[in-house]
Design an enzyme around this catalytic site. Structure first.
Site, PDB file in Angstrom:
ATOM      1  N   GLY A 121       0.757  -1.251  -0.012  1.00 12.29           N
ATOM      2  CA  GLY A 121      -0.066   0.050   0.106  1.00 12.29           C
ATOM      3  C   GLY A 121       0.844   1.183   0.016  1.00 12.29           C
ATOM      4  N   PHE A 122       1.828   1.269   0.884  1.00  8.56           N
ATOM      5  CA  PHE A 122       2.649   2.472   0.862  1.00  8.56           C
ATOM      6  C   PHE A 122       2.125   3.696   1.369  1.00  8.56           C
ATOM      7  CE2 PHE A 122       4.616  -0.284  -2.595  1.00  8.56           C
ATOM      8  CZ  PHE A 122       5.512  -0.850  -1.644  1.00  8.56           C
ATOM      9  N   GLY A 143       8.518   0.281   9.066  1.00  7.77           N
ATOM     10  CA  GLY A 143       8.311   0.454   7.838  1.00  7.77           C
ATOM     11  C   GLY A 143       8.774   1.963   7.228  1.00  7.77           C
ATOM     12  N   GLU A 144       8.018   2.751   7.742  1.00  9.64           N
ATOM     13  CA  GLU A 144       8.020   4.234   7.049  1.00  9.64           C
ATOM     14  C   GLU A 144       9.685   4.635   7.157  1.00  9.64           C
ATOM     15  OE1 GLU A 144       5.156   5.891   6.241  1.00  9.64           O
ATOM     16  OE2 GLU A 144       3.769   4.386   7.600  1.00  9.64           O
ATOM     17  N   ASN A 170      10.711  -9.845  14.236  1.00 11.48           N
ATOM     18  CA  ASN A 170      11.002 -10.803  13.608  1.00 11.48           C
ATOM     19  C   ASN A 170      11.831 -10.254  12.454  1.00 11.48           C
ATOM     20  OD1 ASN A 170      11.078 -12.429  11.083  1.00 11.48           O
ATOM     21  ND2 ASN A 170       8.881 -12.692  10.855  1.00 11.48           N
ATOM     22  N   ILE A 180      -0.395  -5.957   5.073  1.00 13.94           N
ATOM     23  CA  ILE A 180      -0.209  -5.369   3.700  1.00 13.94           C
ATOM     24  C   ILE A 180       1.069  -5.793   3.180  1.00 13.94           C
ATOM     25  CG2 ILE A 180      -1.705  -3.487   4.262  1.00 13.94           C
ATOM     26  CD1 ILE A 180       0.869  -1.626   4.610  1.00 13.94           C
ATOM     27  N   ARG A 206      12.974  -3.148  19.991  1.00 15.66           N
ATOM     28  CA  ARG A 206      13.261  -4.651  19.834  1.00 15.66           C
ATOM     29  C   ARG A 206      12.655  -5.129  18.596  1.00 15.66           C
ATOM     30  NH1 ARG A 206      11.367  -9.585  23.798  1.00 15.66           N
ATOM     31  NH2 ARG A 206      12.662 -11.162  23.002  1.00 15.66           N
ATOM     32  N   ILE A 207      13.510  -6.032  17.712  1.00 12.26           N
ATOM     33  CA  ILE A 207      12.897  -6.614  16.539  1.00 12.26           C
ATOM     34  C   ILE A 207      12.297  -7.753  16.916  1.00 12.26           C
ATOM     35  CG2 ILE A 207      13.486  -7.121  14.285  1.00 12.26           C
ATOM     36  CD1 ILE A 207      13.765  -3.855  14.886  1.00 12.26           C
ATOM     37  N   THR A 258       3.822  -6.908   5.189  1.00  5.88           N
ATOM     38  CA  THR A 258       4.741  -6.463   6.111  1.00  5.88           C
ATOM     39  C   THR A 258       5.271  -7.681   7.248  1.00  5.88           C
ATOM     40  OG1 THR A 258       3.209  -5.519   7.479  1.00  5.88           O
ATOM     41  CG2 THR A 258       4.211  -4.098   6.470  1.00  5.88           C
TER      42      THR A 258
HETATM   43 MO1  MOS Z   1       2.097   4.684   6.065  1.00  8.60          MO
HETATM   44  S1  MOS Z   1       2.401   6.383   4.367  1.00  8.60           S
HETATM   45  O1  MOS Z   1       1.122   5.451   7.143  1.00  8.60           O
HETATM   46  O2  MOS Z   1       1.230   3.526   5.004  1.00  8.60           O
END
Ligand code: MOS
Length: 763
Positions: free
Chosen positions: A239-240, A722-723, A649, A466, A646-647, A468
């Site tokens: 989706g991004f 993500g972002e 996965n 999505i 902490r990661i 991730t």
């Molecule tokens: Mo992010 S740009 O909130 O999918």
């Protein structure tokens, strides 16, 4: 990774776990939105405006209506019962505030002016091309300079001290303007909707980053009660940010299906992706920095313009990170929104931070050069110990260590500062660095866990995966707490009828779902142990429930718990010693299952969390190779060092940063949506002309996580990932480009004509 080498319950949190939904995708059994088919389903195709501004004088649909298979030409005048949503409300609103076909005005090229519905897609497409519009045409405004004729309001979002006074008296000043272009989201799965009505109920299969808010919005748009609306997005091909809110095609599919009383499928094709479903808006940012000769920042001004459509007030918040990345007593961030004849913008990966940090981090590099200081030294010297914007301590900030680790990895010590001074294998080498940050929070979530009679564990939450790794994350928690192997855990997501879960946005799903999933599975296990202790015939009957536990999916006495979990228990062994599978307990108690629901308490209601500034941090180190004789530039190495708590996965986490770094390379070197100035059409609206970074454009990418748990955010210490990965890539690359070529690119993407200005003429 083979199943038998998978980490076991004790260490699955933090391991590199392959996606449990992977096989559905690789075997083609995962069904995406428009993969859904129903008896009697009909196909819709949209007709788009061929002008960028004006008014429809006449819309001639008579030929189209006579064509074979055509059932309906939906347009202004015959669309029924679609409503506006309140703009920017908390629980969601339409991405485009004007409902489709509300009037005959045209605000951007490509705006839908009609939708043809026919028995087959081919018939719908053919009839769509027979719809003829006659327009009153006005020249669209798609000017790329956002400052010209600006007569709107400039808003101050952050201010401290007296930045103007501090700039006026600063011994060293940088004053530069940086621009970032319109970028189009290009998820692999395009937008599309299948709408199915059953009396007063509607189900929409859509590619959504947030089925719960989608349901709220569509209930308002269609004027039907919320409980009559169901949204399904079990698989989403990314989706991004472009799929955070519903777009007009969902409204149109639902309206057409209601009017025809037949299921309707409406897809957005790749060309429409460039006009009708959002983009990252253009920004133009003036950065002024004041500093002492020894490199202490005394002033920061960040004044930017951000483009939006004619009707929507979307702001790309470029200054969000500016108040807290560096320590600086005098600062102001101001925003100016500029309307153009383009479709509605939308958040796109790292909205605000990505263009904003391109500008700020480029200016910091320029300041370092002016001061003849190492860019890392300048950053160490001005590193913020606390969030000076909110005046709060950080919950956890290790940005300096990101720089140190990255410097070590790329070999920053060998970097010589003069332009064009580093050579390797017949090429000029340049190195640059860019900082990244993104906010963290613990947003609300509800999840349920069920211990099922067939020995499987079911986890349910409306949030969607999505791409991730959200499915896998839920399974990791269930496995960690029960020992039931991953292939006996079923996770159900992406359906608004499941317990309310968060929108997949802002990189906040992981930190949101962990507490809810944990609470649910813990409670289900507690219930199981109580039942094992209370049920006559159970080998544990009469035992105190707190003397029992669950391991490998079996109820077992705590003092009998095998030291090495995961070792197979031999058949016929003593039940109390080796435990009883939980499904046997259910059978003894005549239960069809044991379920429990867990909730995540949001950080914005948590007095403890409110005492901190919650952010992730990171840095990208980029290296470029420049061959001046043939004007050839290549990104040769990128090291990404991230402090995201902490990661959970390592595999999915690293994937996020890798993908974001690739998008960052695209932003730096290739991506820009160009609008034709006469008609406002996105003229490179296809994959042949709009270039995204491919494998051939990329070096080996190297991701390192510092892995410091942030226990303010949740008990696992996980923040989002993500972002943030896209922030800081572009300034790292353009600073490396400057180091190699002496050309400072302040308007992205880097073009070959920029590089031809280089005075570094040979290796
Ligand atoms: Mo992010 S740009 O909130 O999918």
């Amino acid at each position: 990774m083979a199943t038998d080498t998978l980490p076991h319950a004790a260490n699955i949190i933090g391991a590199a776990v392959p996606r449990i939904d992977g096989p559905f995708k690789t075997t083609g059994t995962a069904r995406y939105a428009v993969d859904h088919d129903f008896p009697n389903l009909v196909h819709a195709f949209a007709v788009q405006s061929t002008i960028g501004k004006g008014r429809i004088r006449t819309l001639d649909v008579s030929a189209a209506e006579q064509m074979p298979g055509v059932l309906l030409v939906l347009r202004h005048g015959n669309i029924q019962n679609v409503f506006r949503t309140f703009p920017r409300q908390q629980d969601g609103s339409m991405a485009e505030s004007r409902p489709p076909f509300e009037d005959e005005n045209i605000y951007y090229w490509g705006q839908y002016i009609a939708v043809v519905v026919a028995e087959t897609l081919e018939q719908a497409k053919a009839a769509a091309s027979a719809v003829h519009a006659d327009y009153e045409v006005e020249p669209p405004d798609v000017r790329t300079d956002l400052s010209v004729d600006f007569d709107g309001k400039r808003e101050s979002s952050w201010k401290r001290g007296d930045p103007d006074q501090a700039l006026a008296s600063a011994p060293v000043v940088i004053d530069q303007t940086y621009s970032t272009p319109v970028e189009t989201h290009n998820p692999m799965e395009m937008h599309g909707t299948v709408a199915v009505w059953d009396a007063d109920n509607v189900t929409l299969y859509d590619s959504s980053q947030g089925v719960v808010s989608f349901r709220t919005v569509m209930s308002e748009v269609l004027g039907v009660p919320r409980e009559n609306v169901r949204i399904i997005s079990r698989f989403v091909g990314s989706g991004f940010g472009g799929k955070l809110s519903p777009w007009p095609q969902a409204t149109l599919a639902a309206a057409a299906a209601r009017q025809l009383n037949r299921p309707v499928k409406l897809s957005v094709d790749r060309r429409m992706m460039f006009s009708n479903v959002g983009h990252r808006p253009r920004t133009q940012q003036r950065i002024r920095l004041g500093a002492t000769p020894d490199g202490k920042l005394t002033a920061i001004r960040h004044d930017f313009y951000t483009e939006t459509s004619q009707l929507d007030d979307f702001v790309e918040h470029c200054g969000e990170q500016t108040p807290f990345i560096y320590s600086c007593p005098n600062l102001e961030v101001t925003t100016a929104m500029v309307h153009r004849n383009v479709g509605a913008p939308a958040p796109m990966r790292g909205p605000g931070a990505v263009p904003g940090l391109f500008a700020l981090e480029s200016a910091i590099d320029e300041l370092a050069i002016k001061l003849k200081m190492d860019p890392l030294e300048l950053r160490y010297k001005n590193d913020a110990e606390r969030d000076e914007g909110k005046n709060l301590p950080f919950s956890s900030r290790h940005l300096k260590e990101c720089y140190q680790v990255g410097a070590e990895k790329i070999g920053w010590k060998q970097r010589t500062p003069e332009v064009g001074s580093m050579r390797r294998n017949g090429k000029v080498v340049g190195m640059g660095v860019g900082a990244a940050s993104w906010s963290a929070a613990r947003i609300p979530c509800t999840a349920s866990v069920e211990l099922c009679p067939d020995g499987r564990v079911c986890v349910r939450c409306a949030t969607q995966d999505i791409g991730t790794g959200t499915y896998t994350l839920f399974a990791q928690v269930a496995h960690a707490k029960t020992g039931v192997p991953l292939d006996r855990i079923d996770v159900f997501l992406g359906d608004s009828s499941l317990p309310d879960g968060p929108t997949s946005g802002g990189s906040m799903v992981t930190s949101a779902i962990l507490p809810a999933a944990t609470a649910a599975v813990n409670q289900a296990v507690t219930r199981l142990l109580n039942i094992a202790a209370q049920t006559p015939g159970s080998p544990f009957h009469g035992a105190p429930p707190d003397s029992l536990t669950i391991a490998d999916g079996r109820v077992i006495a705590k003092d009998q718990q095998p030291q090495v979990v995961g070792v197979a228990l031999h058949a016929g062994a003593d039940l109390t010693a080796n435990g009883l599978p939980f499904e046997e307990v259910l059978k003894l108690a005549n239960l069809s299952g044991i379920s429990a629901t867990g909730r995540t308490f949001p950080s914005f209601e948590d007095p403890k969390a409110q005492k901190y500034s919650l952010h992730s941090f990171g840095a990208h180190f980029a290296e470029v190779e420049w061959e001046p004789e043939i004007a050839h530039l290549r990104v040769s190495r990128i090291f990404s060092i991230f402090d995201c708590g902490r990661i959970i996965n390592k595999k999915a986490g690293a994937n996020q940063i890798l993908g974001a770094a690739v998008m960052g390379v695209g932003m730096s070197l290739f991506e820009e949506t160009h609008y034709d100035k006469h008609f406002g059409q996105p003229i490179n609206g296809n994959f042949a002309d709009y270039l995204v970074a491919t494998c051939a454009d990329l070096p080996d990418l190297d991701v390192t996580f510092l892995d410091y748990p942030d226990l303010i955010v949740n008990e696992y210490g996980a923040r989002g990932i993500g972002e943030i990965g896209m922030a800081g890539v572009a300034p790292a690359i353009t600073s490396a480009v400057y180091h190699a070529t002496g050309v400072r690119v302040r308007e992205l993407p880097v073009r070959i004509e920029d590089l031809l200005q280089s005075k570094v003429l040979e290796v």
